[in-house]
Design an enzyme around this catalytic site. Sequence first.
Site, PDB file in Angstrom:
ATOM      1  N   ARG A   1      11.236 -17.945  -1.550  1.00 32.63           N
ATOM      2  CA  ARG A   1      11.147 -16.404  -1.627  1.00 32.63           C
ATOM      3  C   ARG A   1      12.487 -15.992  -1.220  1.00 32.63           C
ATOM      4  O   ARG A   1      12.927 -14.841  -1.830  1.00 32.63           O
ATOM      5  CB  ARG A   1      10.065 -15.995  -0.697  1.00 32.63           C
ATOM      6  CG  ARG A   1       8.838 -16.187  -1.293  1.00 32.63           C
ATOM      7  CD  ARG A   1       7.883 -15.854  -0.444  1.00 32.63           C
ATOM      8  NE  ARG A   1       7.733 -14.291   0.154  1.00 32.63           N
ATOM      9  CZ  ARG A   1       7.288 -13.753   1.021  1.00 32.63           C
ATOM     10  NH1 ARG A   1       6.940 -14.670   1.994  1.00 32.63           N
ATOM     11  NH2 ARG A   1       7.572 -12.623   1.260  1.00 32.63           N
TER      12      ARG A   1
ATOM     13  N   HIS B   1       7.319  -4.995   9.124  1.00 34.19           N
ATOM     14  CA  HIS B   1       6.941  -6.673   9.169  1.00 34.19           C
ATOM     15  C   HIS B   1       8.226  -7.510   9.120  1.00 34.19           C
ATOM     16  O   HIS B   1       8.176  -8.760   8.625  1.00 34.19           O
ATOM     17  CB  HIS B   1       6.002  -6.953   7.866  1.00 34.19           C
ATOM     18  CG  HIS B   1       4.667  -6.337   7.825  1.00 34.19           C
ATOM     19  ND1 HIS B   1       3.850  -6.384   6.700  1.00 34.19           N
ATOM     20  CD2 HIS B   1       4.095  -6.086   8.992  1.00 34.19           C
ATOM     21  CE1 HIS B   1       2.795  -5.866   7.240  1.00 34.19           C
ATOM     22  NE2 HIS B   1       2.960  -5.770   8.554  1.00 34.19           N
TER      23      HIS B   1
ATOM     24  N   GLY C   1       2.545   1.832  -3.407  1.00 30.21           N
ATOM     25  CA  GLY C   1       2.690   0.610  -3.888  1.00 30.21           C
ATOM     26  C   GLY C   1       2.015  -0.381  -2.914  1.00 30.21           C
ATOM     27  O   GLY C   1       2.557  -1.537  -2.541  1.00 30.21           O
TER      28      GLY C   1
ATOM     29  N   ALA D   1       5.307   2.866  -9.715  1.00 30.48           N
ATOM     30  CA  ALA D   1       6.079   3.593  -8.899  1.00 30.48           C
ATOM     31  C   ALA D   1       7.493   3.879  -9.263  1.00 30.48           C
ATOM     32  O   ALA D   1       8.223   4.921  -8.970  1.00 30.48           O
ATOM     33  CB  ALA D   1       6.400   2.869  -7.593  1.00 30.48           C
TER      34      ALA D   1
END
Length: 261
Positions: free
Chosen positions: A71, A133, A205, A249
């Site tokens: 990622r 986060h 979103g 968005a």
Amino acid sequence: MTTPGLPEAAARIRGAEHIVVLTGAGVSAESGVPTFRGTTGLWKSFRPEELATPGAFVRDPRLVWEWYGWRRALIAECDPNPAHRALAELALDRNGRCTIVTQNVDGLHHAAAREVARLREVPPDPAYPLEVHGAIHRDRCSACSTVDETPAPVDGTSELGLPTCPDCGALMRPDVVWFGEPLDPDTLDGAMTAARTADVCLVVGTSALVHPAASVPTVTAAAGGAVIEVNLEPTPLSGHADVSLLGPAGDILPRLLESAG
Ligand code: BJW
Ligand code: ZN
């Protein structure tokens, strides 16, 4: 192109003294960062309990690092999109009267804010945005408080290649918040204070399923503020939103914020 609700949403933003914005994976989807839920989301192909919990890291740190390495490499190729830029401009224009709270760990809001600040020849705000986060590009120690802001790439092919803490020798881990872990109390407090004092909460979103971040709009609504949602599709929040704008968005936010002035 006209979007039903956009003029009303723009008028509410124009009239707001304080704004809080909660963003989720959908704001980065047009940059090429995968979302979590939905038909093309990460949780369709990967099980969160095997990759994004403290127990998963204890059981198989190599597997977790392999996934995060993949990622990180994917995100490193992604650039901010017009939605990130429009929000960075909003925050700069409102000079402290707009707080961006993001659940995203990709750093793209931060990158957009640097771009916008450079173009306007002003110093970037290092505290922008509130990343509830965490941040995927950082490592932190799984045992002590050591953080590495600029870690070397991790070799997730073998357990021997995993990074260890220079201070205590324990395994380093990505500096993100996994399921079952508390959010950083100061960051969360900043988000909730902004939510309580905002006249408008703009929610962009996010599936609005993961708490405590998903409480940001409810806190604003409970304090008498309005909730404006921007999403490709209806979410559990839509029924409680004052205005729901359906669409990407990257298309809606620049028009909405331009129209809000
Ligand atoms: C577009 C678009 C486009 C697409 N334009 N829109 C009941 C059971 C079990 C647990 C719980 C429970 N109730 C509460 C909990 C706790 C749990 C939780 O909320 N679980 C729920 C899922 C049920 N929460 C926690 O565990 C949190 N911690 C906690 O509560 O601690 C308490 C504690 C206190 C004291 C001691 C110990 C503990 C922590 C949550 C951490 C979440 N972590 C993740 C991974 C981060 C790291 C990483 O990236 O690897 O965060 S999970 C994942 O979900 C990630 C996201 O930030 C988060 C939210 O996802 P998001 O952003 O909403 O993405 P999606 O994919 O869901 O939605 C995308 C949306 O965009 C969709 O709506 C699309 O339509 C839209 N979209 N393209 C506009 N172009
Ligand atoms: Zn350590």
